[in-house]
Motif scaffolding. Sequence first.
Motif, PDB file in Angstrom:
ATOM      1  N   ILE A   3       0.903  -1.392   0.309  1.00  0.00           N
ATOM      2  CA  ILE A   3       0.272   0.170  -0.162  1.00  0.00           C
ATOM      3  C   ILE A   3       0.554   1.128  -0.003  1.00  0.00           C
ATOM      4  CG2 ILE A   3      -1.909  -0.987   1.049  1.00  0.00           C
ATOM      5  CD1 ILE A   3      -1.067   0.279   3.407  1.00  0.00           C
ATOM      6  N   ASP A   4       2.291   1.028   0.177  1.00  0.00           N
ATOM      7  CA  ASP A   4       3.073   2.418  -0.420  1.00  0.00           C
ATOM      8  C   ASP A   4       3.348   2.824  -1.385  1.00  0.00           C
ATOM      9  OD1 ASP A   4       3.483   1.904   2.314  1.00  0.00           O
ATOM     10  OD2 ASP A   4       5.653   0.667   2.224  1.00  0.00           O
ATOM     11  N   GLY A   5       2.920   4.190  -1.914  1.00  0.00           N
ATOM     12  CA  GLY A   5       3.243   4.448  -3.106  1.00  0.00           C
ATOM     13  C   GLY A   5       5.102   4.155  -3.632  1.00  0.00           C
ATOM     14  N   ARG A   6       5.312   4.873  -4.434  1.00  0.00           N
ATOM     15  CA  ARG A   6       6.671   4.678  -4.700  1.00  0.00           C
ATOM     16  C   ARG A   6       7.636   4.648  -3.789  1.00  0.00           C
ATOM     17  NH1 ARG A   6       7.839   7.505 -10.449  1.00  0.00           N
ATOM     18  NH2 ARG A   6       7.477   9.540  -9.131  1.00  0.00           N
ATOM     19  N   ARG A   7       8.306   3.868  -3.781  1.00  0.00           N
ATOM     20  CA  ARG A   7       9.592   4.108  -2.869  1.00  0.00           C
ATOM     21  C   ARG A   7      10.825   5.327  -2.743  1.00  0.00           C
ATOM     22  NH1 ARG A   7      12.994  -1.196  -1.519  1.00  0.00           N
ATOM     23  NH2 ARG A   7      11.610  -2.578  -2.470  1.00  0.00           N
ATOM     24  N   GLY A   8      10.649   5.782  -2.314  1.00  0.00           N
ATOM     25  CA  GLY A   8      11.307   7.205  -2.227  1.00  0.00           C
ATOM     26  C   GLY A   8      13.299   7.017  -3.320  1.00  0.00           C
ATOM     27  N   THR A   9      13.397   7.875  -2.507  1.00  0.00           N
ATOM     28  CA  THR A   9      14.591   7.936  -3.169  1.00  0.00           C
ATOM     29  C   THR A   9      15.704   7.190  -2.412  1.00  0.00           C
ATOM     30  OG1 THR A   9      15.316  10.474  -2.609  1.00  0.00           O
ATOM     31  CG2 THR A   9      14.161  10.395  -4.501  1.00  0.00           C
ATOM     32  N   ARG A  10      15.696   7.282  -1.417  1.00  0.00           N
ATOM     33  CA  ARG A  10      16.915   6.597  -0.529  1.00  0.00           C
ATOM     34  C   ARG A  10      17.020   5.045  -1.481  1.00  0.00           C
ATOM     35  NH1 ARG A  10      14.255   5.325   4.434  1.00  0.00           N
ATOM     36  NH2 ARG A  10      14.658   3.182   4.132  1.00  0.00           N
ATOM     37  N   LEU A  11      18.918   4.748  -1.676  1.00  0.00           N
ATOM     38  CA  LEU A  11      19.280   3.494  -2.033  1.00  0.00           C
ATOM     39  C   LEU A  11      18.894   2.182  -0.758  1.00  0.00           C
ATOM     40  CD1 LEU A  11      22.059   4.198  -4.016  1.00  0.00           C
ATOM     41  CD2 LEU A  11      19.757   3.621  -4.814  1.00  0.00           C
ATOM     42  N   GLY A  12      18.763   1.215  -0.777  1.00  0.00           N
ATOM     43  CA  GLY A  12      19.193   0.146  -0.332  1.00  0.00           C
ATOM     44  C   GLY A  12      18.021   0.012   0.402  1.00  0.00           C
ATOM     45  N   PRO A  13      17.517  -1.578   1.496  1.00  0.00           N
ATOM     46  CA  PRO A  13      16.393  -2.467   1.558  1.00  0.00           C
ATOM     47  C   PRO A  13      15.806  -0.644   2.675  1.00  0.00           C
ATOM     48  CG  PRO A  13      18.438  -2.999   2.620  1.00  0.00           C
ATOM     49  CD  PRO A  13      18.404  -2.509   2.198  1.00  0.00           C
ATOM     50  N   GLN A  14      14.397  -1.107   2.141  1.00  0.00           N
ATOM     51  CA  GLN A  14      13.425   0.167   2.786  1.00  0.00           C
ATOM     52  C   GLN A  14      11.970  -0.706   3.416  1.00  0.00           C
ATOM     53  OE1 GLN A  14      12.944   3.994   0.729  1.00  0.00           O
ATOM     54  NE2 GLN A  14      14.697   3.301  -0.254  1.00  0.00           N
ATOM     55  N   ALA A  15      11.485  -0.725   4.876  1.00  0.00           N
ATOM     56  CA  ALA A  15      10.592  -1.336   4.575  1.00  0.00           C
ATOM     57  C   ALA A  15       9.150  -0.611   3.691  1.00  0.00           C
ATOM     58  CB  ALA A  15      10.173  -0.924   6.715  1.00  0.00           C
ATOM     59  N   ARG A  16       8.073  -1.677   3.488  1.00  0.00           N
ATOM     60  CA  ARG A  16       7.405  -1.235   2.847  1.00  0.00           C
ATOM     61  C   ARG A  16       5.614  -1.773   3.478  1.00  0.00           C
ATOM     62  NH1 ARG A  16       7.968  -0.971  -3.044  1.00  0.00           N
ATOM     63  NH2 ARG A  16       6.023   0.169  -2.968  1.00  0.00           N
ATOM     64  N   THR A  17       5.087  -1.296   2.973  1.00  0.00           N
ATOM     65  CA  THR A  17       3.650  -1.078   4.323  1.00  0.00           C
ATOM     66  C   THR A  17       2.492  -2.781   3.339  1.00  0.00           C
ATOM     67  OG1 THR A  17       3.931   0.510   5.546  1.00  0.00           O
ATOM     68  CG2 THR A  17       1.749  -0.901   5.703  1.00  0.00           C
ATOM     69  N   TYR A  18       2.323  -3.628   3.779  1.00  0.00           N
ATOM     70  CA  TYR A  18       1.551  -4.788   2.954  1.00  0.00           C
ATOM     71  C   TYR A  18       0.267  -4.404   3.770  1.00  0.00           C
ATOM     72  CZ  TYR A  18       6.087  -5.075   0.858  1.00  0.00           C
ATOM     73  OH  TYR A  18       6.893  -5.339  -0.087  1.00  0.00           O
ATOM     74  N   ARG A  19      -0.594  -4.835   2.870  1.00  0.00           N
ATOM     75  CA  ARG A  19      -2.093  -5.035   3.517  1.00  0.00           C
ATOM     76  C   ARG A  19      -2.465  -6.447   2.890  1.00  0.00           C
ATOM     77  NH1 ARG A  19      -5.443   0.059   3.575  1.00  0.00           N
ATOM     78  NH2 ARG A  19      -5.484  -0.708   0.450  1.00  0.00           N
ATOM     79  N   ALA A  20      -2.942  -7.003   3.913  1.00  0.00           N
ATOM     80  CA  ALA A  20      -4.081  -8.343   3.219  1.00  0.00           C
ATOM     81  C   ALA A  20      -5.350  -9.071   3.730  1.00  0.00           C
ATOM     82  CB  ALA A  20      -2.450 -10.079   3.579  1.00  0.00           C
ATOM     83  N   THR A  21      -6.053  -9.474   3.423  1.00  0.00           N
ATOM     84  CA  THR A  21      -7.104 -10.084   3.729  1.00  0.00           C
ATOM     85  C   THR A  21      -6.810 -11.615   4.147  1.00  0.00           C
ATOM     86  OG1 THR A  21      -8.385  -8.923   2.281  1.00  0.00           O
ATOM     87  CG2 THR A  21     -10.011 -10.737   3.623  1.00  0.00           C
ATOM     88  N   LEU A  22      -6.878 -11.976   5.716  1.00  0.00           N
ATOM     89  CA  LEU A  22      -7.116 -13.677   5.898  1.00  0.00           C
ATOM     90  C   LEU A  22      -7.822 -13.865   6.809  1.00  0.00           C
ATOM     91  CD1 LEU A  22      -3.116 -12.508   7.762  1.00  0.00           C
ATOM     92  CD2 LEU A  22      -3.648 -13.771   5.981  1.00  0.00           C
ATOM     93  N   ALA A  23      -7.996 -15.242   6.126  1.00  0.00           N
ATOM     94  CA  ALA A  23      -9.179 -16.322   7.287  1.00  0.00           C
ATOM     95  C   ALA A  23      -8.648 -16.520   7.659  1.00  0.00           C
ATOM     96  CB  ALA A  23     -10.401 -16.124   5.874  1.00  0.00           C
ATOM     97  N   ILE A  24      -8.828 -16.839   9.400  1.00  0.00           N
ATOM     98  CA  ILE A  24      -9.034 -17.578   9.889  1.00  0.00           C
ATOM     99  C   ILE A  24     -10.023 -18.202  10.554  1.00  0.00           C
ATOM    100  CG2 ILE A  24      -7.023 -18.590  12.474  1.00  0.00           C
ATOM    101  CD1 ILE A  24      -5.908 -15.990  11.793  1.00  0.00           C
ATOM    102  N   GLY A  25     -10.227 -19.769  10.289  1.00  0.00           N
ATOM    103  CA  GLY A  25     -11.748 -20.287  10.534  1.00  0.00           C
ATOM    104  C   GLY A  25     -12.464 -19.851   9.329  1.00  0.00           C
ATOM    105  N   ASP A  26     -13.992 -19.393  10.299  1.00  0.00           N
ATOM    106  CA  ASP A  26     -14.500 -18.748  10.229  1.00  0.00           C
ATOM    107  C   ASP A  26     -14.306 -16.671  10.007  1.00  0.00           C
ATOM    108  OD1 ASP A  26     -16.050 -20.579  10.336  1.00  0.00           O
ATOM    109  OD2 ASP A  26     -17.601 -20.676  11.279  1.00  0.00           O
ATOM    110  N   ARG A  27     -13.037 -17.200  10.537  1.00  0.00           N
ATOM    111  CA  ARG A  27     -13.436 -14.913  10.857  1.00  0.00           C
ATOM    112  C   ARG A  27     -12.369 -14.283   9.695  1.00  0.00           C
ATOM    113  NH1 ARG A  27     -10.456 -14.622  16.902  1.00  0.00           N
ATOM    114  NH2 ARG A  27      -9.197 -13.221  15.326  1.00  0.00           N
TER     115      ARG A  27
END
Length: 129
Positions: free
Chosen positions: A25-49
Amino acid sequence: MSWESFLDQYAPTSGPLRLGQWECIDGRRGTRLGPQARTYRATLAIGDRISTSTAAATGPIAALTEMLYERGIAVETTSFHQICAGEHTATFIRGSDGIRAEWAMGLADDPTESALRAVIACANRLLTA
């Protein structure tokens, strides 16, 4: 073992845990080089939840692992292999919950989706064994 039996055992598509939508869900990466944390979103189902989770991590597998851990499902990837299989990517993961270890496989057109499927398959194998 037939291919169908192999898929049933090592790449289960059913189980108590299911992955729905997945996105960075992040926009484009910044201009900083190297590993950068990104933000991810998921829909998870565990049993009925069914719920939506977010996690910041340096990659999708780390993010999914964090999301699962927050729900009480431990899966530590101890081995990871990814290969081209024709037009698909096959990902093989050996994961552990701290007590047992299981191998699992994910197969998809996209390498990231293949890896995510392998993590979910491994978690389901650990949960149901």
